[in-house]
Scaffold this motif. Structure first.
Motif, PDB file in Angstrom:
ATOM      1  N   PRO A  69       0.796  -1.227   0.000  1.00  0.00           N
ATOM      2  CA  PRO A  69       0.000   0.000   0.000  1.00  0.00           C
ATOM      3  C   PRO A  69       0.830   1.279   0.000  1.00  0.00           C
ATOM      4  O   PRO A  69       0.408   2.298  -0.534  1.00  0.00           O
ATOM      5  CB  PRO A  69      -0.845  -0.112   1.274  1.00  0.00           C
ATOM      6  CG  PRO A  69      -0.106  -1.076   2.130  1.00  0.00           C
ATOM      7  CD  PRO A  69       0.591  -2.009   1.207  1.00  0.00           C
ATOM      8  N   ASP A  70       2.019   1.253   0.569  1.00  0.00           N
ATOM      9  CA  ASP A  70       2.856   2.451   0.636  1.00  0.00           C
ATOM     10  C   ASP A  70       3.444   2.845  -0.709  1.00  0.00           C
ATOM     11  O   ASP A  70       3.955   3.946  -0.857  1.00  0.00           O
ATOM     12  CB  ASP A  70       3.982   2.250   1.640  1.00  0.00           C
ATOM     13  CG  ASP A  70       3.473   2.147   3.065  1.00  0.00           C
ATOM     14  OD1 ASP A  70       2.365   2.645   3.333  1.00  0.00           O
ATOM     15  OD2 ASP A  70       4.172   1.552   3.901  1.00  0.00           O
ATOM     16  N   PRO A 129       0.210   9.347  -3.305  1.00  0.00           N
ATOM     17  CA  PRO A 129      -0.789  10.084  -2.520  1.00  0.00           C
ATOM     18  C   PRO A 129      -1.842  10.713  -3.433  1.00  0.00           C
ATOM     19  O   PRO A 129      -1.561  11.072  -4.575  1.00  0.00           O
ATOM     20  CB  PRO A 129       0.027  11.159  -1.811  1.00  0.00           C
ATOM     21  CG  PRO A 129       1.427  10.648  -1.809  1.00  0.00           C
ATOM     22  CD  PRO A 129       1.558   9.848  -3.075  1.00  0.00           C
ATOM     23  N   HIS A 130      -3.045  10.863  -2.914  1.00  0.00           N
ATOM     24  CA  HIS A 130      -4.142  11.515  -3.629  1.00  0.00           C
ATOM     25  C   HIS A 130      -3.799  12.995  -3.788  1.00  0.00           C
ATOM     26  O   HIS A 130      -3.129  13.580  -2.935  1.00  0.00           O
ATOM     27  CB  HIS A 130      -5.443  11.336  -2.834  1.00  0.00           C
ATOM     28  CG  HIS A 130      -6.652  11.787  -3.568  1.00  0.00           C
ATOM     29  ND1 HIS A 130      -7.111  13.071  -3.501  1.00  0.00           N
ATOM     30  CD2 HIS A 130      -7.494  11.119  -4.397  1.00  0.00           C
ATOM     31  CE1 HIS A 130      -8.196  13.183  -4.245  1.00  0.00           C
ATOM     32  NE2 HIS A 130      -8.448  12.006  -4.798  1.00  0.00           N
ATOM     33  N   ARG A 155      -4.536   7.595  -0.494  1.00  0.00           N
ATOM     34  CA  ARG A 155      -3.756   7.034  -1.595  1.00  0.00           C
ATOM     35  C   ARG A 155      -4.700   6.830  -2.772  1.00  0.00           C
ATOM     36  O   ARG A 155      -5.871   6.471  -2.596  1.00  0.00           O
ATOM     37  CB  ARG A 155      -3.128   5.698  -1.206  1.00  0.00           C
ATOM     38  CG  ARG A 155      -2.214   5.781  -0.032  1.00  0.00           C
ATOM     39  CD  ARG A 155      -0.924   6.414  -0.445  1.00  0.00           C
ATOM     40  NE  ARG A 155      -0.049   6.580   0.706  1.00  0.00           N
ATOM     41  CZ  ARG A 155       1.103   7.187   0.632  1.00  0.00           C
ATOM     42  NH1 ARG A 155       1.523   7.672  -0.511  1.00  0.00           N
ATOM     43  NH2 ARG A 155       1.853   7.309   1.686  1.00  0.00           N
ATOM     44  N   ASP A 156      -4.212   7.056  -3.971  1.00  0.00           N
ATOM     45  CA  ASP A 156      -5.028   6.988  -5.176  1.00  0.00           C
ATOM     46  C   ASP A 156      -4.410   5.978  -6.142  1.00  0.00           C
ATOM     47  O   ASP A 156      -3.433   6.269  -6.815  1.00  0.00           O
ATOM     48  CB  ASP A 156      -5.091   8.372  -5.812  1.00  0.00           C
ATOM     49  CG  ASP A 156      -6.124   8.481  -6.918  1.00  0.00           C
ATOM     50  OD1 ASP A 156      -6.643   7.440  -7.370  1.00  0.00           O
ATOM     51  OD2 ASP A 156      -6.411   9.616  -7.335  1.00  0.00           O
ATOM     52  N   VAL A 179     -11.066   1.695   2.345  1.00  0.00           N
ATOM     53  CA  VAL A 179     -11.385   2.092   0.981  1.00  0.00           C
ATOM     54  C   VAL A 179     -12.538   3.089   1.024  1.00  0.00           C
ATOM     55  O   VAL A 179     -13.603   2.812   1.583  1.00  0.00           O
ATOM     56  CB  VAL A 179     -11.757   0.866   0.123  1.00  0.00           C
ATOM     57  CG1 VAL A 179     -12.168   1.293  -1.284  1.00  0.00           C
ATOM     58  CG2 VAL A 179     -10.591  -0.112   0.071  1.00  0.00           C
ATOM     59  N   THR A 180     -12.320   4.258   0.400  1.00  0.00           N
ATOM     60  CA  THR A 180     -13.327   5.299   0.414  1.00  0.00           C
ATOM     61  C   THR A 180     -14.030   5.477  -0.939  1.00  0.00           C
ATOM     62  O   THR A 180     -15.098   6.056  -0.999  1.00  0.00           O
ATOM     63  CB  THR A 180     -12.705   6.645   0.825  1.00  0.00           C
ATOM     64  OG1 THR A 180     -11.697   7.008  -0.117  1.00  0.00           O
ATOM     65  CG2 THR A 180     -12.114   6.578   2.218  1.00  0.00           C
ATOM     66  N   TYR A 181     -13.398   4.995  -2.011  1.00  0.00           N
ATOM     67  CA  TYR A 181     -13.961   5.174  -3.345  1.00  0.00           C
ATOM     68  C   TYR A 181     -13.493   4.038  -4.252  1.00  0.00           C
ATOM     69  O   TYR A 181     -12.332   3.655  -4.207  1.00  0.00           O
ATOM     70  CB  TYR A 181     -13.501   6.518  -3.935  1.00  0.00           C
ATOM     71  CG  TYR A 181     -13.990   6.793  -5.332  1.00  0.00           C
ATOM     72  CD1 TYR A 181     -15.251   7.322  -5.552  1.00  0.00           C
ATOM     73  CD2 TYR A 181     -13.194   6.533  -6.440  1.00  0.00           C
ATOM     74  CE1 TYR A 181     -15.712   7.574  -6.831  1.00  0.00           C
ATOM     75  CE2 TYR A 181     -13.639   6.785  -7.718  1.00  0.00           C
ATOM     76  CZ  TYR A 181     -14.890   7.305  -7.912  1.00  0.00           C
ATOM     77  OH  TYR A 181     -15.346   7.551  -9.175  1.00  0.00           O
TER      78      TYR A 181
END
Length: 86
Positions: free
Chosen positions: A45-46, A50-51, A58-59, A80-82
């Motif tokens: 994930p790292d 960044p978004h 994170r995008d 997860v937001t989107y």
């Protein structure tokens, strides 16, 4: 537990309500593509950029799949937001 003991573990993935709604309407093929993307995200994930509007987010965008998420401080949970799958 020291950080070196948690490196091999994959984070748990949690969806917030808007992302859950987006996942529910995916076709089977889209869901498979999303699962593949989530497996990649869980592995590193790292490494996701960044978004643009919020550095904590994170995008991930690849091959028609977009996932916006953030990781908890220890990286044990990805939130997860989107979700978007073409």
């Amino acid at each position: 537990m020291s950080p070196k003991h948690t490196r091999g573990r994959r984070p748990r993935i949690v969806f917030v309500e808007p992302a859950e709604t987006q996942v529910r309407v995916l076709t089977t093929a889209q869901a498979v593509r999303l699962d593949d993307a989530l497996n990649l995200l869980a592995a590193a994930p790292d490494e996701v950029k960044p978004h643009a509007t919020a550095s904590a987010l994170r995008d991930y965008q690849h091959d028609g799949v977009r996932v916006i998420f953030y990781a908890t401080a220890l990286g044990s949970i990805l939130i997860v937001t989107y979700v978007e799958v073409d």
